[in-house]
Design an enzyme around this catalytic site. Structure first.
Site, PDB file in Angstrom:
ATOM      1  N   GLY A  53       0.764  -1.242   0.000  1.00  0.00           N
ATOM      2  CA  GLY A  53       0.000   0.000   0.000  1.00  0.00           C
ATOM      3  C   GLY A  53       0.797   1.295   0.000  1.00  0.00           C
ATOM      4  N   TRP A  55       2.073   2.982  -2.533  1.00  0.00           N
ATOM      5  CA  TRP A  55       1.605   3.902  -3.583  1.00  0.00           C
ATOM      6  C   TRP A  55       0.244   4.490  -3.183  1.00  0.00           C
ATOM      7  CZ3 TRP A  55       2.815   2.831  -9.443  1.00  0.00           C
ATOM      8  CH2 TRP A  55       4.196   2.737  -9.597  1.00  0.00           C
ATOM      9  N   ASP A  85      -5.719  -5.409  -5.174  1.00  0.00           N
ATOM     10  CA  ASP A  85      -4.604  -6.370  -5.105  1.00  0.00           C
ATOM     11  C   ASP A  85      -5.168  -7.754  -4.809  1.00  0.00           C
ATOM     12  OD1 ASP A  85      -1.315  -5.906  -4.730  1.00  0.00           O
ATOM     13  OD2 ASP A  85      -2.063  -7.836  -4.033  1.00  0.00           O
ATOM     14  N   ASP A 101      -8.077 -10.284  -8.581  1.00  0.00           N
ATOM     15  CA  ASP A 101      -7.046 -10.500  -9.598  1.00  0.00           C
ATOM     16  C   ASP A 101      -7.319  -9.538 -10.756  1.00  0.00           C
ATOM     17  OD1 ASP A 101      -5.511 -11.439 -11.680  1.00  0.00           O
ATOM     18  OD2 ASP A 101      -5.960 -13.556 -11.298  1.00  0.00           O
ATOM     19  N   ASP A 126       1.692  -1.041 -10.294  1.00  0.00           N
ATOM     20  CA  ASP A 126       3.044  -1.442  -9.872  1.00  0.00           C
ATOM     21  C   ASP A 126       3.087  -2.972  -9.750  1.00  0.00           C
ATOM     22  OD1 ASP A 126       5.653  -1.125  -8.927  1.00  0.00           O
ATOM     23  OD2 ASP A 126       5.015  -0.918  -6.850  1.00  0.00           O
ATOM     24  N   LYS A 166       4.505  -0.425 -14.230  1.00  0.00           N
ATOM     25  CA  LYS A 166       5.840  -1.025 -14.112  1.00  0.00           C
ATOM     26  C   LYS A 166       6.071  -1.967 -15.287  1.00  0.00           C
ATOM     27  CE  LYS A 166       7.030  -3.722 -10.465  1.00  0.00           C
ATOM     28  NZ  LYS A 166       7.455  -3.497  -9.086  1.00  0.00           N
TER      29      LYS A 166
HETATM   30  N1  SAM Z   1       2.773  -0.603  -5.217  1.00  0.00           N
HETATM   31  C1  SAM Z   1       2.826  -1.456  -4.046  1.00  0.00           C
HETATM   32  C2  SAM Z   1       3.260  -0.615  -2.880  1.00  0.00           C
HETATM   33  O1  SAM Z   1       3.761   0.472  -3.113  1.00  0.00           O
HETATM   34  O2  SAM Z   1       3.093  -1.040  -1.734  1.00  0.00           O
HETATM   35  C3  SAM Z   1       3.757  -2.625  -4.235  1.00  0.00           C
HETATM   36  C4  SAM Z   1       3.248  -3.607  -5.242  1.00  0.00           C
HETATM   37  S1  SAM Z   1       4.097  -5.125  -5.185  1.00  0.00           S
HETATM   38  C5  SAM Z   1       5.588  -4.736  -5.958  1.00  0.00           C
HETATM   39  C6  SAM Z   1       3.310  -6.063  -6.418  1.00  0.00           C
HETATM   40  C7  SAM Z   1       1.894  -6.468  -6.069  1.00  0.00           C
HETATM   41  O3  SAM Z   1       1.304  -7.008  -7.251  1.00  0.00           O
HETATM   42  C8  SAM Z   1       1.790  -7.565  -5.006  1.00  0.00           C
HETATM   43  O4  SAM Z   1       1.134  -7.077  -3.865  1.00  0.00           O
HETATM   44  C9  SAM Z   1       0.947  -8.651  -5.700  1.00  0.00           C
HETATM   45  O5  SAM Z   1      -0.013  -9.247  -4.844  1.00  0.00           O
HETATM   46  C10 SAM Z   1       0.256  -7.853  -6.799  1.00  0.00           C
HETATM   47  N2  SAM Z   1      -0.221  -8.664  -7.916  1.00  0.00           N
HETATM   48  C11 SAM Z   1       0.496  -9.530  -8.682  1.00  0.00           C
HETATM   49  N3  SAM Z   1      -0.314 -10.107  -9.595  1.00  0.00           N
HETATM   50  C12 SAM Z   1      -1.564  -9.574  -9.399  1.00  0.00           C
HETATM   51  C13 SAM Z   1      -2.822  -9.773 -10.029  1.00  0.00           C
HETATM   52  N4  SAM Z   1      -2.952 -10.626 -11.051  1.00  0.00           N
HETATM   53  N5  SAM Z   1      -3.895  -9.078  -9.575  1.00  0.00           N
HETATM   54  C14 SAM Z   1      -3.763  -8.222  -8.534  1.00  0.00           C
HETATM   55  N6  SAM Z   1      -2.595  -7.993  -7.900  1.00  0.00           N
HETATM   56  C15 SAM Z   1      -1.511  -8.665  -8.323  1.00  0.00           C
END
Ligand code: SAM
Length: 324
Positions: A53, A55, A85, A101, A126, A166
């Protein structure tokens, strides 16, 4: 790596804890904003792949909290921030959370419903899959997340809006650039100072959403497949010549963030406490509440406990029984 050692080697990890951010990624979004002014005039925003969280915290601190404290703001005028997420995350003031998802159409529908017919000014993503270390595979899965983000964008971003996503740099970066160019006249790949040089991540900053005339979101995937293929046709901005041979597009990567500021690849000495005592490392601001690795840790702990029980079981003669 111990916490103090990580504090020394990763200045942004240390600063995140000092400034109350849940993750060091907060600085990446802040540095992208420094360069591109992405928050200007933004009232409605979607944060895709938002957990834990940081961002969403940036969005809350930059958009929601200032509007809330301004005397003129009425309830209905407050910025709308929707965060999605796979993982749950603990609450953030002014942020509506959706667990799901982003590659699933039902999640997209849920997000769209929160906008109640209105459109978003900004979509940020992200998202990152669990990295396998196999670059081609990681880059492919990452590109699927971006395409899922783009699908949501085509449903809810207003014309003129921005999309930040990203990306993982790799052999398909030019293709992705051309696909994004179909929808945004200005696409820049940016590398914030807080993102390590050793990391293949960068961020696509896409400005001024302008879908092709007569575009129907249902045709998105068909349209994207045409990019770079001989059947692409000249009406596609990025038809085949851009991707191969002497005309191949080389995408500029722009470094952003204060370039005289902290370097994420350098170690910095730890500060002394005010009373001269040695440095005390801070705990993370908000550990993930249900991380995907939680089950693995539980299994590891249970297995370690059972091995220990087996090793400590004494035999009648007083020696220990070791099971292999
Ligand atoms: N922007 C976030 C922050 O600042 O705290 C960090 C994000 S982290 C690098 C990547 C996130 O992508 C993870 O929490 C993961 O659960 C989520 N993620 C990956 N595949 C996903 C999907 N298909 N649907 C939703 N979230 C997904």
């Amino acid at each position: 790596m111990g916490k103090a050692s990580r504090d020394k080697r990763d200045i942004y990890y240390r600063k995140a804890k000092e400034e109350g951010w849940r993750a060091r990624s907060a600085f990446k979004l802040l540095q992208i904003d420094e360069e591109f002014n992405i928050f200007q005039g933004v009232k409605r925003v979607v944060d895709l792949c938002a957990a834990p969280g940081s961002w969403s915290q940036v969005l809350s601190r930059q958009l929601y909290l200032p509007a809330k404290s301004s005397a003129e703001s009425k309830e209905g005028d407050l910025p709308l921030i929707v965060a999605i997420d796979l993982q749950p995350m603990s609450p953030i003031e002014g942020v509506i959370q959706v667990q799901g998802d982003i590659t699933n159409a039902r999640t997209a529908q849920l997000v769209i419903r929160h906008f109640d017919g209105s459109k978003a000014d900004l979509v940020v993503c992200d998202g990152a899959p669990d990295v396998t270390g196999l670059h081609d595979m990681d880059e492919f899965v990452q590109s699927q997340l971006i395409l899922a983000g783009l699908t949501i964008v085509t449903h809810i971003l207003k014309e003129g809006g921005k999309f930040i996503a990203k990306i993982f740099r790799g052999k398909d970066t030019s293709l992705l650039f051309c696909q994004l160019k179909l929808f945004f006249p200005t696409v820049t790949f940016a590398k914030p100072k807080s993102s390590r040089n050793s990391s293949i991540e960068a961020f696509a900053v896409c400005e001024n959403y302008s879908p092709p005339e007569g575009f129907n979101p249902r045709d998105l995937h068909r349209l994207l497949q045409k990019v770079g293929s001989p059947s692409g046709g000249s009406h596609l901005d990025c038809s085949s010549g851009w991707l191969e041979g002497p005309n191949k597009v080389y995408i500029p990567f722009l470094a952003c963030g204060d370039l005289t500021g902290y370097d994420s690849d350098r170690s910095y000495p730890l500060p002394k406490e005010a009373d001269g005592s040695s440095y005390q490392s801070l705990d993370p601001v908000q550990p993930p509440i249900a991380p995907p690795y939680k089950r693995a840790l539980e299994l590891k702990k249970a297995s370690a406990q059972s091995i220990q029980d087996t090793h400590e079981k004494p035999l009648a003669c007083g020696v220990f029984f070791y099971k292999d």
